[in-house]
Design a protein around this motif. Structure first.
Motif, PDB file in Angstrom:
ATOM      1  N   UNK A   3       0.836  -1.207   0.000  1.00 35.27           N
ATOM      2  CA  UNK A   3       0.000   0.000   0.000  1.00 35.27           C
ATOM      3  C   UNK A   3       0.871   1.257   0.000  1.00 35.27           C
ATOM      4  N   UNK A   4       0.356   2.347  -0.567  1.00 35.08           N
ATOM      5  CA  UNK A   4       1.141   3.582  -0.600  1.00 35.08           C
ATOM      6  C   UNK A   4       1.347   4.119   0.816  1.00 35.08           C
ATOM      7  N   UNK A   5       2.467   4.780   1.011  1.00 35.16           N
ATOM      8  CA  UNK A   5       2.762   5.373   2.305  1.00 35.16           C
ATOM      9  C   UNK A   5       1.893   6.608   2.541  1.00 35.16           C
ATOM     10  N   UNK A   6       1.499   6.799   3.776  1.00 35.18           N
ATOM     11  CA  UNK A   6       0.747   7.997   4.137  1.00 35.18           C
ATOM     12  C   UNK A   6       1.707   9.171   4.280  1.00 35.18           C
ATOM     13  N   UNK A   7       1.229  10.380   3.984  1.00 36.02           N
ATOM     14  CA  UNK A   7       2.099  11.548   4.146  1.00 36.02           C
ATOM     15  C   UNK A   7       2.542  11.690   5.603  1.00 36.02           C
ATOM     16  N   UNK A   8       3.745  12.182   5.800  1.00 37.24           N
ATOM     17  CA  UNK A   8       4.282  12.342   7.149  1.00 37.24           C
ATOM     18  C   UNK A   8       4.444  13.804   7.541  1.00 37.24           C
ATOM     19  N   UNK A   9       3.909  14.702   6.738  1.00 34.32           N
ATOM     20  CA  UNK A   9       3.973  16.116   7.092  1.00 34.32           C
ATOM     21  C   UNK A   9       2.580  16.724   6.956  1.00 34.32           C
TER      22      UNK A   9
END
Length: 143
Positions: A3-9
């Motif tokens: 699965x795509x990574x979630x944004x971290x900012x």
């Protein structure tokens, strides 16, 4: 498949409510707006792209717990601790109708597809369905 990574900012921060925010809803379709409702008894309309507050809607006597938006984004309904559902005109910021008489806090509110009927979920075990263009006493169903 990974699965795509979630944004971290943080993309944008919507700052303006005085206290906790209880509900957030995106506008329908391609509109880039967000409605939020909070403990401060207001509903706020935000530009989702840059986080700017566009308008504040104030009529609730207690916290706002739920919001639903019509498919054309011209109106929305809000509900909360004051045991009322408010119908709003987005362009004018005016309450077009207040539906009172619920027996408890209203934790959920939702329009049907063409926004002529609104359902409200009332504590503890009740759902009220009202037709928007009728008098408040013209309750369609209490489940």
């Amino acid at each position: 498949m990974v699965p795509p990574l979630l944004p971290r900012s943080v993309y944008v921060s919507l700052d303006g409510h005085k206290g906790p925010v209880n509900v957030a809803r995106y506008a329908k379709g391609s509109a880039k707006y967000i409605l939020t409702g909070g403990q401060d008894r207001t509903v706020r309309l935000w530009n989702a792209s840059h986080g700017g507050e566009i308008k504040t809607f104030a009529a609730h006597g207690y916290e706002v717990l739920s919001i639903t938006v019509s498919h054309d984004n011209a109106k929305f309904a809000s509900s909360g601790g004051d045991r009322s559902v408010f119908l709003w005109d987005v362009a004018t910021g005016v309450t077009t109708r207040r539906i009172a008489g619920h027996m408890g806090k209203i934790y959920a509110v939702e329009f049907n597809e063409d926004a002529t009927v609104v359902a409200s979920g009332v504590s503890p075990f009740s759902i009220v369905i009202l037709q928007e263009n009728h008098q408040a006493q013209d309750l369609l169903t209490r489940l």
